[in-house]
Write an enzyme that holds these catalytic residues in place. Structure first.
Site, PDB file in Angstrom:
ATOM      1  N   ARG A 162       0.774  -1.225   0.033  1.00  0.00           N
ATOM      2  CA  ARG A 162       0.040  -0.191  -0.029  1.00  0.00           C
ATOM      3  C   ARG A 162       1.037   1.094  -0.101  1.00  0.00           C
ATOM      4  O   ARG A 162       0.419   1.999   0.373  1.00  0.00           O
ATOM      5  CB  ARG A 162      -0.913   0.050   1.206  1.00  0.00           C
ATOM      6  CG  ARG A 162      -1.958  -1.188   1.305  1.00  0.00           C
ATOM      7  CD  ARG A 162      -3.052  -0.949   0.205  1.00  0.00           C
ATOM      8  NE  ARG A 162      -4.207  -1.734   0.134  1.00  0.00           N
ATOM      9  CZ  ARG A 162      -4.120  -3.125   0.083  1.00  0.00           C
ATOM     10  NH1 ARG A 162      -3.257  -3.677  -0.713  1.00  0.00           N
ATOM     11  NH2 ARG A 162      -5.308  -3.722   0.152  1.00  0.00           N
ATOM     12  N   SER A 237     -10.987  -0.938   3.112  1.00  0.00           N
ATOM     13  CA  SER A 237     -10.199  -0.913   4.358  1.00  0.00           C
ATOM     14  C   SER A 237      -9.829   0.424   4.792  1.00  0.00           C
ATOM     15  O   SER A 237      -9.285   1.125   4.019  1.00  0.00           O
ATOM     16  CB  SER A 237      -9.051  -1.748   4.309  1.00  0.00           C
ATOM     17  OG  SER A 237      -9.129  -3.179   3.778  1.00  0.00           O
ATOM     18  N   GLU A 333      -5.447   3.605   6.365  1.00  0.00           N
ATOM     19  CA  GLU A 333      -4.931   3.502   5.036  1.00  0.00           C
ATOM     20  C   GLU A 333      -5.475   4.568   3.889  1.00  0.00           C
ATOM     21  O   GLU A 333      -4.929   5.166   3.124  1.00  0.00           O
ATOM     22  CB  GLU A 333      -5.500   2.196   4.217  1.00  0.00           C
ATOM     23  CG  GLU A 333      -4.879   1.764   3.025  1.00  0.00           C
ATOM     24  CD  GLU A 333      -5.927   0.703   2.133  1.00  0.00           C
ATOM     25  OE1 GLU A 333      -6.525   0.983   1.456  1.00  0.00           O
ATOM     26  OE2 GLU A 333      -5.819  -0.415   2.719  1.00  0.00           O
TER      27      GLU A 333
HETATM   28  N1  EPU Z   1     -10.704 -10.823  10.170  1.00  0.00           N
HETATM   29  C1  EPU Z   1     -11.226 -11.048  11.239  1.00  0.00           C
HETATM   30  N2  EPU Z   1     -12.367  -9.953  11.371  1.00  0.00           N
HETATM   31  C2  EPU Z   1     -12.529  -9.014  10.547  1.00  0.00           C
HETATM   32  C3  EPU Z   1     -12.048  -9.019   9.508  1.00  0.00           C
HETATM   33  C4  EPU Z   1     -10.853  -9.900   9.140  1.00  0.00           C
HETATM   34  O1  EPU Z   1     -10.866 -11.839  11.886  1.00  0.00           O
HETATM   35  O2  EPU Z   1     -13.545  -8.524  10.638  1.00  0.00           O
HETATM   36  C5  EPU Z   1      -9.411 -11.743   9.810  1.00  0.00           C
HETATM   37  C6  EPU Z   1     -10.076 -12.869   8.836  1.00  0.00           C
HETATM   38  O3  EPU Z   1     -10.532 -13.877   9.509  1.00  0.00           O
HETATM   39  C7  EPU Z   1      -8.590 -13.230   8.127  1.00  0.00           C
HETATM   40  C8  EPU Z   1      -7.783 -12.141   7.986  1.00  0.00           C
HETATM   41  O4  EPU Z   1      -8.309 -11.110   9.357  1.00  0.00           O
HETATM   42  O5  EPU Z   1      -8.004 -14.368   8.908  1.00  0.00           O
HETATM   43  C9  EPU Z   1      -7.785 -11.352   6.833  1.00  0.00           C
HETATM   44  O6  EPU Z   1      -9.041 -10.870   6.551  1.00  0.00           O
HETATM   45  P1  EPU Z   1      -9.339 -10.655   4.949  1.00  0.00           P
HETATM   46  O7  EPU Z   1      -8.912 -11.879   4.178  1.00  0.00           O
HETATM   47  O8  EPU Z   1     -10.841 -10.234   5.014  1.00  0.00           O
HETATM   48  O9  EPU Z   1      -8.228  -9.569   4.362  1.00  0.00           O
HETATM   49  P2  EPU Z   1      -7.895  -8.102   5.175  1.00  0.00           P
HETATM   50  O10 EPU Z   1      -6.535  -8.332   5.718  1.00  0.00           O
HETATM   51  O11 EPU Z   1      -8.977  -7.629   6.246  1.00  0.00           O
HETATM   52  C10 EPU Z   1      -6.865  -7.156   2.979  1.00  0.00           C
HETATM   53  C11 EPU Z   1      -6.942  -5.847   2.253  1.00  0.00           C
HETATM   54  C12 EPU Z   1      -8.299  -5.694   1.595  1.00  0.00           C
HETATM   55  C13 EPU Z   1      -8.202  -7.044   0.661  1.00  0.00           C
HETATM   56  C14 EPU Z   1      -8.349  -8.168   1.484  1.00  0.00           C
HETATM   57  C15 EPU Z   1      -8.003  -9.480   0.654  1.00  0.00           C
HETATM   58  C16 EPU Z   1      -5.549  -4.321   3.651  1.00  0.00           C
HETATM   59  C17 EPU Z   1      -5.506  -3.329   4.568  1.00  0.00           C
HETATM   60  N3  EPU Z   1      -6.842  -4.971   3.075  1.00  0.00           N
HETATM   61  O12 EPU Z   1      -8.133  -7.181   4.047  1.00  0.00           O
HETATM   62  O13 EPU Z   1      -8.240  -4.545   0.716  1.00  0.00           O
HETATM   63  O14 EPU Z   1      -9.745  -6.918  -0.027  1.00  0.00           O
HETATM   64  O15 EPU Z   1      -7.118  -8.300   2.207  1.00  0.00           O
HETATM   65  O16 EPU Z   1      -6.915  -9.589  -0.027  1.00  0.00           O
HETATM   66  O17 EPU Z   1      -4.441  -4.934   3.255  1.00  0.00           O
HETATM   67  C18 EPU Z   1      -8.703  -2.329   0.761  1.00  0.00           C
HETATM   68  O18 EPU Z   1      -7.852  -2.141   0.586  1.00  0.00           O
HETATM   69  O19 EPU Z   1      -9.720  -1.411   0.678  1.00  0.00           O
HETATM   70  C19 EPU Z   1      -9.387  -3.839   0.806  1.00  0.00           C
HETATM   71  C20 EPU Z   1     -10.555  -3.942   1.186  1.00  0.00           C
END
Ligand code: EPU
Length: 337
Positions: A162, A237, A333
């Site tokens: 990012r 995010s 972010e």
């Molecule tokens: N998780 C939770 N609770 C939540 C959300 C997530 O426990 O409410 C846990 C999930 O269970 C999982 C881990 O956190 O084990 C990761 O969650 P997820 O796969 O949903 O991805 P993220 O890390 O929360 C990132 C990006 C998203 C992108 C997803 C999928 C960032 C800041 N965000 O989210 O990007 O879609 O991975 O690759 O890196 C964005 O930047 O606007 C965005 C949506």
């Protein structure tokens, strides 16, 4: 070109925040953009793309220049690869679908990310194991002060998680006008390593997925977790996933053994902010019209008439609680204006 005074930005930010631009102009060509920059040299400027990564907490006194440059085309190809160029104002998801419909591979995991093409290099957008730096070739940008056009190669963009040169060394100095990606025409590198994608494909009994299958899987996952800005104001995010030292991670893990993590290097670990926020009890909470999404705790939402300041206050409360509970600082972010 038509400069409008006291222009409402509500429809120009995906959070749906009511804020005004003292002056607003939409530009549809690079020569027009040059003219606007030249004719308003002394004035402070604010560059607006798709408005999908910002939180407006006040009216904007500067001249808001909305980059509405359209067009996408193939500029070069060989047997294996195609080089496609998109103007900055194209909607990212429509551009991704345009590539997939022609069976060009590389962007499918990033389906349905809100925003315009021109802002994708700024924060090196990414999802489900892919980032734009994986297919990015170059972007053209105009220097705000001199109106000179510069080409930024991939290495000059200094991409990180990012992160890019546009957030640091040349922050606020350039406007990206077009981006070139190198995509596959055959031997596509289908990336289903991300657990959610595998599960979604299995649900439909798909064993050898096409680009379209991967894109559809990503769309289904995103729609199930992430609110549609047209229905519920949000900016994806709100926070970045924090990268912390392994020492701190081990301390946190001793207290919270179930914490998830991804290894970044020998000494650094990335932890999911969504998990931290959910465990701290914020998921689905609402404070007036500002809240934390019920399916993805990383996403802050506007239920209707929240002000930017109200959303900012919620974000600060979350940051404070996370720091107190885990000793981890989480960073926004989204750009707070
Ligand atoms: N998780 C939770 N609770 C939540 C959300 C997530 O426990 O409410 C846990 C999930 O269970 C999982 C881990 O956190 O084990 C990761 O969650 P997820 O796969 O949903 O991805 P993220 O890390 O929360 C990132 C990006 C998203 C992108 C997803 C999928 C960032 C800041 N965000 O989210 O990007 O879609 O991975 O690759 O890196 C964005 O930047 O606007 C965005 C949506």
């Amino acid at each position: 070109m038509n400069i409008i005074s006291n222009f409402s930005l509500k429809k120009h930010n995906t959070f749906g925040i009511e804020a005004k631009a003292k002056q607003f102009v939409a530009v549809h060509s690079v020569p027009d953009l040059k003219t606007v920059l030249l004719e308003n040299k002394a004035q402070e400027k604010f560059i607006l793309g798709g408005g999908s990564n910002m939180l407006l907490t006040q009216d904007i006194e500067a001249l808001v220049i909305h980059i509405d440059l359209k067009g996408k085309k193939i500029i070069k190809e060989d047997d294996d690869f195609v080089w496609v160029e998109s103007q900055a104002g194209e909607n990212w998801h429509e551009f991704v679908l345009w590539t997939i419909n022609q069976n060009f591979g590389g962007l499918e995991n990033m389906s349905l990310i809100p925003g315009n093409v021109g802002t994708t290099p700024v924060q090196n957008i990414g999802a489900y194991g892919t980032e734009i730096k994986d297919t990015f070739v170059l972007c053209q940008a105009i220097h705000i002060e001199s109106q000179e056009i510069k080409t930024f190669s991939k290495s000059e963009c200094h991409f990180g998680y990012r992160e890019s040169v546009f957030k640091h060394e040349v922050k606020d100095q350039y406007i990206i006008t077009s981006v070139v990606f190198k995509l596959t025409k055959r031997n596509h590198k289908i990336n289903t390593s991300y657990g959610d994608i595998t599960a979604e494909l299995e649900k439909h009994n798909i064993k050898t997925p096409t680009l379209k299958d991967v894109s559809n899987a990503v769309i289904a996952i995103r729609q199930s977790k992430l609110p549609d800005p047209k229905e519920l104001g949000n900016s994806g995010s709100f926070f970045k996933n924090p990268i912390i030292t392994r020492t701190l991670f081990n301390e946190v893990k001793a207290k919270f053994p179930e914490i998830k993590h991804y290894d970044v290097s020998e000494t650094e670990v990335k932890v999911p902010a969504g998990w931290l926020i959910e465990q701290a009890g914020f998921k689905g909470k609402r404070f007036g019209d500002a809240g934390i999404h019920k399916n993805q705790a990383l996403v802050l939402v506007n239920y209707g008439n929240a002000t930017g300041q109200e959303i900012l206050n919620v974000s600060k409360e979350i940051q404070k609680t996370i720091f107190e509970k885990y000793g981890i600082a989480i960073e926004a972010e989204v750009n707070v204006i």
